[in-house]
Design a protein around this motif. Structure first.
Motif, short mmCIF file in Angstrom:
data_model
loop_
_atom_site.label_atom_id
_atom_site.label_comp_id
_atom_site.label_asym_id
_atom_site.label_seq_id
_atom_site.Cartn_x
_atom_site.Cartn_y
_atom_site.Cartn_z
N ILE A 97 11.06 -4.15 -10.82
CA ILE A 97 9.82 -3.37 -10.96
C ILE A 97 8.59 -4.24 -10.76
O ILE A 97 7.51 -3.73 -10.45
CB ILE A 97 9.75 -2.64 -12.32
N THR A 98 8.74 -5.55 -10.94
CA THR A 98 7.58 -6.42 -10.75
C THR A 98 7.15 -6.47 -9.29
O THR A 98 6.03 -6.89 -8.98
CB THR A 98 7.88 -7.85 -11.25
N ALA A 99 8.04 -6.05 -8.38
CA ALA A 99 7.72 -6.05 -6.95
C ALA A 99 7.35 -4.66 -6.43
O ALA A 99 7.06 -4.52 -5.24
CB ALA A 99 8.90 -6.60 -6.15
N LEU A 100 7.36 -3.65 -7.29
CA LEU A 100 7.00 -2.31 -6.85
C LEU A 100 5.54 -2.27 -6.40
O LEU A 100 4.67 -2.83 -7.08
CB LEU A 100 7.20 -1.29 -7.98
N PRO A 101 5.23 -1.59 -5.30
CA PRO A 101 3.83 -1.41 -4.91
C PRO A 101 3.06 -0.68 -6.00
O PRO A 101 3.58 0.26 -6.62
CB PRO A 101 3.92 -0.56 -3.64
N THR A 102 1.85 -1.12 -6.26
CA THR A 102 1.03 -0.49 -7.31
C THR A 102 -0.21 0.15 -6.70
O THR A 102 -0.69 -0.25 -5.64
CB THR A 102 0.61 -1.52 -8.37
N PHE A 103 -0.71 1.16 -7.42
CA PHE A 103 -1.88 1.91 -7.01
C PHE A 103 -2.95 1.86 -8.08
O PHE A 103 -2.63 1.72 -9.27
CB PHE A 103 -1.52 3.39 -6.77
N GLY A 104 -4.17 2.06 -7.68
CA GLY A 104 -5.22 2.35 -8.64
C GLY A 104 -5.11 3.80 -9.06
O GLY A 104 -4.25 4.55 -8.58
N GLY A 105 -5.98 4.23 -9.95
CA GLY A 105 -5.91 5.59 -10.46
C GLY A 105 -6.61 6.59 -9.57
O GLY A 105 -7.64 6.29 -8.96
N ALA A 106 -6.04 7.79 -9.49
CA ALA A 106 -6.70 8.87 -8.75
C ALA A 106 -7.99 9.27 -9.44
O ALA A 106 -8.97 9.65 -8.80
CB ALA A 106 -5.76 10.07 -8.64
N LYS A 107 -8.01 9.14 -10.78
CA LYS A 107 -9.19 9.54 -11.54
C LYS A 107 -10.40 8.67 -11.21
O LYS A 107 -11.54 9.15 -11.20
CB LYS A 107 -8.88 9.48 -13.04
N ASP A 108 -10.16 7.38 -10.93
CA ASP A 108 -11.28 6.51 -10.61
C ASP A 108 -11.49 6.35 -9.10
O ASP A 108 -12.27 5.52 -8.64
CB ASP A 108 -11.13 5.13 -11.27
N GLY A 109 -10.74 7.15 -8.33
CA GLY A 109 -10.95 7.17 -6.89
C GLY A 109 -10.33 6.04 -6.11
O GLY A 109 -10.62 5.86 -4.93
N SER A 110 -9.42 5.28 -6.74
CA SER A 110 -8.85 4.12 -6.06
C SER A 110 -7.42 4.32 -5.59
O SER A 110 -6.75 3.37 -5.18
CB SER A 110 -8.93 2.89 -6.97
N PHE A 111 -6.93 5.58 -5.62
CA PHE A 111 -5.60 5.87 -5.10
C PHE A 111 -5.66 5.78 -3.57
O PHE A 111 -6.50 6.39 -2.93
CB PHE A 111 -5.14 7.27 -5.52
N ASN A 112 -4.75 5.02 -2.98
CA ASN A 112 -4.79 4.73 -1.55
C ASN A 112 -3.82 5.62 -0.78
O ASN A 112 -2.60 5.44 -0.85
CB ASN A 112 -4.43 3.25 -1.34
N VAL A 113 -4.36 6.61 -0.06
CA VAL A 113 -3.53 7.56 0.67
C VAL A 113 -2.75 6.86 1.78
O VAL A 113 -1.57 7.15 2.00
CB VAL A 113 -4.40 8.70 1.26
N GLU A 114 -3.39 5.94 2.50
CA GLU A 114 -2.72 5.25 3.59
C GLU A 114 -1.53 4.44 3.08
O GLU A 114 -0.46 4.42 3.68
CB GLU A 114 -3.71 4.32 4.32
N GLN A 115 -1.71 3.79 1.92
CA GLN A 115 -0.61 3.04 1.32
C GLN A 115 0.52 3.98 0.92
O GLN A 115 1.70 3.70 1.13
CB GLN A 115 -1.10 2.25 0.11
N ALA A 116 0.14 5.14 0.35
CA ALA A 116 1.15 6.11 -0.06
C ALA A 116 1.98 6.56 1.13
O ALA A 116 3.21 6.70 1.04
CB ALA A 116 0.47 7.31 -0.72
N LEU A 117 1.34 6.78 2.26
CA LEU A 117 2.04 7.25 3.46
C LEU A 117 3.10 6.25 3.90
O LEU A 117 4.21 6.63 4.32
CB LEU A 117 1.04 7.50 4.58
#
Length: 375
Positions: free
Chosen positions: A93-113
């Protein structure tokens, strides 16, 4: 022969109902009321909050991260103790990609794709920001469904729904029913005993994240921990002072209310930028240190002149009960603190241990609450 055929038909029907196989695509209604089409079997999930693993682990107990292809970066910050426990057993789990929060606007759509998820699981609290940023529309155009669950904003309305929803998404309805039934049975132990109780209801102040910063004091209105107090047989002093779920009381309001019981919520927040006065209760916590910190918090102006600061009715409890499917444990702990004689045979520690043994992939470690002794 006809009788035998009828019996076989009934048996096949019963087996189909038991396994409840959902062939994609299928429709799920999330806690926001949206009907979401799930286009394929859910094998790759992005967790919009790391603490959603509290629930996912109760479904995928054999391998709780097998579907997780990315998650928000909050767990090591909000609950460092649990993160360490899971990371020790599942170091990947320490190598899982991480995201910022959608609430603070830092969720990365391109990374999610790039992670090719079958599902993005979001918390209801982030919906307004997600709507404003048109995140659902962006992901929908990419064929990625978004589903909202909730254990934070309105848990008494949405917790059971959220467990049921995840059961649908993972095609594990029987497991969802087991979790829901266990949760309700533990809450009913408190509710049913209070039905015949007509004595006083102690006034309770929930000090939300006391010591996280220098302000005093965040609390809860008539939801979340505030509602837990009422269900457990207490009177939440903030229920008529805070509209909605979250808000703040000033020291004068607390002194005027003269609470009989104070409960501070805390966790190990060493990875947050805090005032460092929080009470670090949680799995495996050092309760000697936690008790010292609770003692220091009771010396703030809102509490130090009140009897509750020294009469054995000041407690601290794990903050994450407010954002997890585990509220039933907190309800039992609150009931025992407010009505010790009525609930002297109830053991919330044993309740949570049993839940771990039945549903979770990690061993139970005590440390989720602490009490100041009377002086």
């Amino acid at each position: 022969m006809k009788y035998l055929w009828n019996r076989i038909t009934l048996l096949i029907g019963a087996l189909a109902l038991t396994h409840n196989v959902l062939a994609a695509p299928f429709i799920v209604e999330d806690v926001s009321g949206r009907k979401v089409e799930i286009k394929s079997e859910v094998k790759r999930v992005i967790l919009g909050e790391g603490r959603q693993i509290y629930l996912l682990a109760a479904f995928d107990t054999d391998a709780p991260f097998k579907r997780v292809v990315g998650w928000r970066d909050d767990l090591p910050k909000a609950d460092f103790d649990s993160y360490q426990i899971y990371a020790k057993k599942y170091p990947q789990i320490t190598a899982l990609p991480t995201f910022g929060g959608a609430k603070d606007g830092s969720f990365n759509v391109e990374q999610a794709l790039t992670l090719k998820p079958d599902l993005v699981l979001m918390n209801l609290e982030s919906k307004a920001a997600i709507d404003e940023g048109k995140l659902i529309e962006k992901l929908d155009r990419l064929g990625i469904p978004v589903v909202f669950i909730d254990f934070r904003e309105k848990p008494f309305e949405n917790a059971e729904k959220s467990i049921h929803i995840l059961g649908q998404l993972l095609n594990k309805p029987e497991r969802a029913k087991e979790i829901i039934d266990f949760r309700q049975q533990q809450i009913d132990l408190v509710i049913n005993r209070l039905k015949d109780y007509h004595g006083p209801r102690p006034k309770v102040m929930i000090d939300r994240a006391g010591g996280y910063d220098d302000e005093c004091c965040m609390s809860f209105g008539n939801e979340n921990f505030g509602r837990m107090v009422e269900v457990a047989g207490g009177d939440n002093i903030a229920k008529n002072l805070i509209p909605g779920t979250f808000g703040t009381l000033n020291p004068e309001q607390i002194i005027s209310a003269r609470p009989d019981v104070v409960v501070v919520t805390g966790a190990n927040w060493k990875n947050y930028n805090t005032a460092n006065g929080w009470v670090g209760v949680g799995p495996g916590a050092d309760l000697t240190v936690a008790r010292q910190r609770l003692q220091a918090l009771m010396q703030r102006s809102a509490f130090k002149t009140l009897p509750v600061a020294s009469n054995g009715n000041a407690h601290a409890i794990w903050h994450q009960f407010y954002d997890s499917p585990y509220q039933f444990v907190a309800i039992q702990a609150l009931a025992k603190w407010m009505h010790p004689e009525l609930f002297k045979d109830i053991d919330p520690d044993a309740t949570f241990r049993t839940f771990h043994q039945r549903f979770l992939p990690v061993d139970y470690q005590p440390g989720y609450w602490v009490t100041l002794p009377a002086k």
